[in-house]
Design a protein around this motif. Structure first.
Motif, PDB file in Angstrom:
ATOM      1  N   ASP A  64      89.846-101.513 -98.115  1.00  0.00           N
ATOM      2  CA  ASP A  64      90.283-100.188 -98.561  1.00  0.00           C
ATOM      3  C   ASP A  64      89.687 -99.075 -97.728  1.00  0.00           C
ATOM      4  OD1 ASP A  64      92.128-100.575-100.729  1.00  0.00           O
ATOM      5  OD2 ASP A  64      90.463-101.396-101.861  1.00  0.00           O
ATOM      6  N   GLN A  65      89.675 -99.233 -96.423  1.00  0.00           N
ATOM      7  CA  GLN A  65      89.233 -98.196 -95.509  1.00  0.00           C
ATOM      8  C   GLN A  65      87.915 -97.544 -95.935  1.00  0.00           C
ATOM      9  OE1 GLN A  65      92.560 -98.041 -96.899  1.00  0.00           O
ATOM     10  NE2 GLN A  65      93.126 -99.446 -95.290  1.00  0.00           N
ATOM     11  N   GLY A  66      86.927 -98.369 -96.245  1.00  0.00           N
ATOM     12  CA  GLY A  66      85.598 -97.852 -96.539  1.00  0.00           C
ATOM     13  C   GLY A  66      85.314 -97.608 -98.003  1.00  0.00           C
ATOM     14  N   LEU A  67      85.992 -98.292 -98.901  1.00  0.00           N
ATOM     15  CA  LEU A  67      85.758 -98.129-100.334  1.00  0.00           C
ATOM     16  C   LEU A  67      84.271 -98.332-100.619  1.00  0.00           C
ATOM     17  CD1 LEU A  67      87.237 -97.647-103.038  1.00  0.00           C
ATOM     18  CD2 LEU A  67      87.387-100.128-103.266  1.00  0.00           C
ATOM     19  N   PRO A  68      83.562 -97.268-101.035  1.00  0.00           N
ATOM     20  CA  PRO A  68      82.097 -97.344-101.150  1.00  0.00           C
ATOM     21  C   PRO A  68      81.592 -98.430-102.082  1.00  0.00           C
ATOM     22  CG  PRO A  68      82.846 -95.077-101.368  1.00  0.00           C
ATOM     23  CD  PRO A  68      84.072 -95.944-101.336  1.00  0.00           C
ATOM     24  N   MET A  69      82.273 -98.700-103.179  1.00  0.00           N
ATOM     25  CA  MET A  69      81.706 -99.668-104.118  1.00  0.00           C
ATOM     26  C   MET A  69      81.593-101.057-103.510  1.00  0.00           C
ATOM     27  SD  MET A  69      84.466-100.444-107.085  1.00  0.00           S
ATOM     28  CE  MET A  69      86.153-100.842-106.717  1.00  0.00           C
ATOM     29  N   ILE A  70      82.443-101.404-102.550  1.00  0.00           N
ATOM     30  CA  ILE A  70      82.333-102.719-101.911  1.00  0.00           C
ATOM     31  C   ILE A  70      81.103-102.757-101.022  1.00  0.00           C
ATOM     32  CG2 ILE A  70      83.428-104.388-100.370  1.00  0.00           C
ATOM     33  CD1 ILE A  70      86.147-103.307-101.316  1.00  0.00           C
ATOM     34  N   ALA A  71      80.926-101.740-100.218  1.00  0.00           N
ATOM     35  CA  ALA A  71      79.781-101.695 -99.298  1.00  0.00           C
ATOM     36  C   ALA A  71      78.462-101.564-100.041  1.00  0.00           C
ATOM     37  CB  ALA A  71      79.950-100.537 -98.317  1.00  0.00           C
ATOM     38  N   GLU A  72      78.478-100.936-101.209  1.00  0.00           N
ATOM     39  CA  GLU A  72      77.248-100.726-101.970  1.00  0.00           C
ATOM     40  C   GLU A  72      76.887-101.895-102.873  1.00  0.00           C
ATOM     41  OE1 GLU A  72      77.953 -96.986-103.894  1.00  0.00           O
ATOM     42  OE2 GLU A  72      78.018 -95.916-101.978  1.00  0.00           O
ATOM     43  N   ALA A  73      77.818-102.805-103.108  1.00  0.00           N
ATOM     44  CA  ALA A  73      77.526-103.961-103.955  1.00  0.00           C
ATOM     45  C   ALA A  73      76.588-104.908-103.210  1.00  0.00           C
ATOM     46  CB  ALA A  73      78.817-104.688-104.315  1.00  0.00           C
ATOM     47  N   PRO A  74      75.595-105.444-103.902  1.00  0.00           N
ATOM     48  CA  PRO A  74      74.685-106.391-103.251  1.00  0.00           C
ATOM     49  C   PRO A  74      75.331-107.745-102.965  1.00  0.00           C
ATOM     50  CG  PRO A  74      73.677-105.449-105.214  1.00  0.00           C
ATOM     51  CD  PRO A  74      75.115-105.038-105.214  1.00  0.00           C
ATOM     52  N   ALA A  75      76.394-108.074-103.681  1.00  0.00           N
ATOM     53  CA  ALA A  75      77.055-109.364-103.472  1.00  0.00           C
ATOM     54  C   ALA A  75      78.520-109.262-103.886  1.00  0.00           C
ATOM     55  CB  ALA A  75      76.364-110.462-104.277  1.00  0.00           C
ATOM     56  N   ALA A  76      79.302-110.141-103.307  1.00  0.00           N
ATOM     57  CA  ALA A  76      80.712-110.251-103.674  1.00  0.00           C
ATOM     58  C   ALA A  76      81.108-111.713-103.554  1.00  0.00           C
ATOM     59  CB  ALA A  76      81.581-109.381-102.773  1.00  0.00           C
ATOM     60  N   ILE A  77      81.999-112.133-104.409  1.00  0.00           N
ATOM     61  CA  ILE A  77      82.525-113.501-104.342  1.00  0.00           C
ATOM     62  C   ILE A  77      84.032-113.399-104.193  1.00  0.00           C
ATOM     63  CG2 ILE A  77      82.800-115.713-105.511  1.00  0.00           C
ATOM     64  CD1 ILE A  77      80.181-115.108-107.025  1.00  0.00           C
ATOM     65  N   LEU A  78      84.540-113.988-103.126  1.00  0.00           N
ATOM     66  CA  LEU A  78      85.975-114.063-102.896  1.00  0.00           C
ATOM     67  C   LEU A  78      86.469-115.366-103.509  1.00  0.00           C
ATOM     68  CD1 LEU A  78      88.575-112.979-101.538  1.00  0.00           C
ATOM     69  CD2 LEU A  78      87.860-114.239 -99.474  1.00  0.00           C
ATOM     70  N   ILE A  79      87.353-115.236-104.470  1.00  0.00           N
ATOM     71  CA  ILE A  79      87.968-116.405-105.106  1.00  0.00           C
ATOM     72  C   ILE A  79      89.242-116.710-104.331  1.00  0.00           C
ATOM     73  CG2 ILE A  79      88.993-117.325-107.218  1.00  0.00           C
ATOM     74  CD1 ILE A  79      87.302-115.161-108.714  1.00  0.00           C
ATOM     75  N   CYS A  80      89.375-117.960-103.934  1.00  0.00           N
ATOM     76  CA  CYS A  80      90.534-118.373-103.145  1.00  0.00           C
ATOM     77  C   CYS A  80      91.224-119.564-103.804  1.00  0.00           C
ATOM     78  CB  CYS A  80      90.102-118.793-101.743  1.00  0.00           C
ATOM     79  SG  CYS A  80      89.273-117.503-100.806  1.00  0.00           S
ATOM     80  N   GLY A  81      92.522-119.646-103.600  1.00  0.00           N
ATOM     81  CA  GLY A  81      93.289-120.804-104.036  1.00  0.00           C
ATOM     82  C   GLY A  81      93.404-121.796-102.895  1.00  0.00           C
ATOM     83  N   ASP A  82      93.121-123.049-103.188  1.00  0.00           N
ATOM     84  CA  ASP A  82      93.178-124.113-102.191  1.00  0.00           C
ATOM     85  C   ASP A  82      94.498-124.859-102.365  1.00  0.00           C
ATOM     86  OD1 ASP A  82      92.881-126.372-100.608  1.00  0.00           O
ATOM     87  OD2 ASP A  82      90.785-126.697-101.193  1.00  0.00           O
ATOM     88  N   LEU A  83      95.472-124.572-101.499  1.00  0.00           N
ATOM     89  CA  LEU A  83      96.791-125.180-101.614  1.00  0.00           C
ATOM     90  C   LEU A  83      96.764-126.674-101.296  1.00  0.00           C
ATOM     91  CD1 LEU A  83      99.056-122.372-100.142  1.00  0.00           C
ATOM     92  CD2 LEU A  83      98.227-122.701-102.477  1.00  0.00           C
ATOM     93  N   ASN A  84      95.702-127.156-100.658  1.00  0.00           N
ATOM     94  CA  ASN A  84      95.554-128.593-100.435  1.00  0.00           C
ATOM     95  C   ASN A  84      95.309-129.329-101.746  1.00  0.00           C
ATOM     96  OD1 ASN A  84      95.780-128.515 -97.559  1.00  0.00           O
ATOM     97  ND2 ASN A  84      93.711-127.668 -97.505  1.00  0.00           N
ATOM     98  N   ARG A  85      94.763-128.622-102.729  1.00  0.00           N
ATOM     99  CA  ARG A  85      94.471-129.247-104.028  1.00  0.00           C
ATOM    100  C   ARG A  85      95.641-129.116-104.994  1.00  0.00           C
ATOM    101  NH1 ARG A  85      89.279-130.894-105.060  1.00  0.00           N
ATOM    102  NH2 ARG A  85      89.747-130.748-107.263  1.00  0.00           N
ATOM    103  N   GLU A  86      96.650-128.357-104.591  1.00  0.00           N
ATOM    104  CA  GLU A  86      97.833-128.194-105.438  1.00  0.00           C
ATOM    105  C   GLU A  86      99.067-128.058-104.545  1.00  0.00           C
ATOM    106  OE1 GLU A  86      99.690-125.523-108.974  1.00  0.00           O
ATOM    107  OE2 GLU A  86      97.921-124.771-107.997  1.00  0.00           O
ATOM    108  N   PRO A  87      99.619-129.173-104.132  1.00  0.00           N
ATOM    109  CA  PRO A  87     100.741-129.137-103.192  1.00  0.00           C
ATOM    110  C   PRO A  87     101.954-128.347-103.685  1.00  0.00           C
ATOM    111  CG  PRO A  87      99.888-131.372-103.435  1.00  0.00           C
ATOM    112  CD  PRO A  87      99.213-130.521-104.461  1.00  0.00           C
ATOM    113  N   GLU A  88     102.173-128.310-104.986  1.00  0.00           N
ATOM    114  CA  GLU A  88     103.318-127.571-105.523  1.00  0.00           C
ATOM    115  C   GLU A  88     103.112-126.063-105.414  1.00  0.00           C
ATOM    116  OE1 GLU A  88     106.072-129.224-106.488  1.00  0.00           O
ATOM    117  OE2 GLU A  88     104.972-131.027-105.930  1.00  0.00           O
TER     118      GLU A  88
END
Length: 170
Positions: A64-88
């Motif tokens: 978000d072009q420098g959204l401060p709350m992301i840069a100021e957070a001490p940690a972030a977790i990106l949740i991803c979907g693994d399409l290899n685990r769900e072929p459909e």
């Protein structure tokens, strides 16, 4: 804190203290995510943890072009979907949503603040997460959860609306 109290008092915290999140707390939050229900027990999730300031700054600029709350957070977790685990490819967004909610509640129960940032279907955010996390082709970025000790205290909100409840038919 019991489960119902956690559900009823959890709020989206967007301001954080400049302290790192303890590795044990990060692990507990990830454990909660991985214990979410999933269709056919597919568990089609993967997680990328960001806890270095330069990585969080790059995420802020990419999402978000420098959204401060992301840069100021001490940690972030990106949740991803693994399409290899769900072929459909049909259920992974719902499964990842369940994981995200478990993680938000776990963070709250551990005394941390957290906020969910939608990534899935927001093209420029998906592209930024894919690039910054170096995601393989069949891993889909879904949501980013920012975490840290809260720098704001938000009161609980009662959100029940009886007019949205229908018994046995509309």
């Amino acid at each position: 804190m019991d489960t119902l109290q956690a559900i009823m008092t959890r709020r989206s915290v967007r301001r954080f203290q400049p302290r790192p999140v303890a590795e044990e707390k990060l692990k507990r939050i990830l454990e909660a995510g991985m214990n979410a229900p999933s269709a056919m027990d597919g568990r089609p999730w993967q997680f990328v943890v960001f806890n270095q300031p330069e990585c969080l700054q790059a995420l802020a600029e990419g999402l978000d072009q420098g959204l401060p709350m992301i840069a100021e957070a001490p940690a972030a977790i990106l949740i991803c979907g693994d399409l290899n685990r769900e072929p459909e490819g049909a259920f992974w967004p719902v499964d990842c949503t369940c994981a995200a909610q478990n993680m938000l509640l776990a963070a709250h129960g551990l005394g941390l603040g957290a906020v969910w940032i939608a990534v899935y279907t927001v093209g420029f955010r998906e592209e930024a997460c894919r690039r910054l996390a170096n995601l393989p082709e069949r891993i889909e970025p879904f949501a980013l959860i920012l975490l840290g000790d809260p720098a704001e205290e938000l009161p609980a909100e009662y959100r029940y609306e009886a007019t949205r409840v229908h018994f046995n038919r509309w």
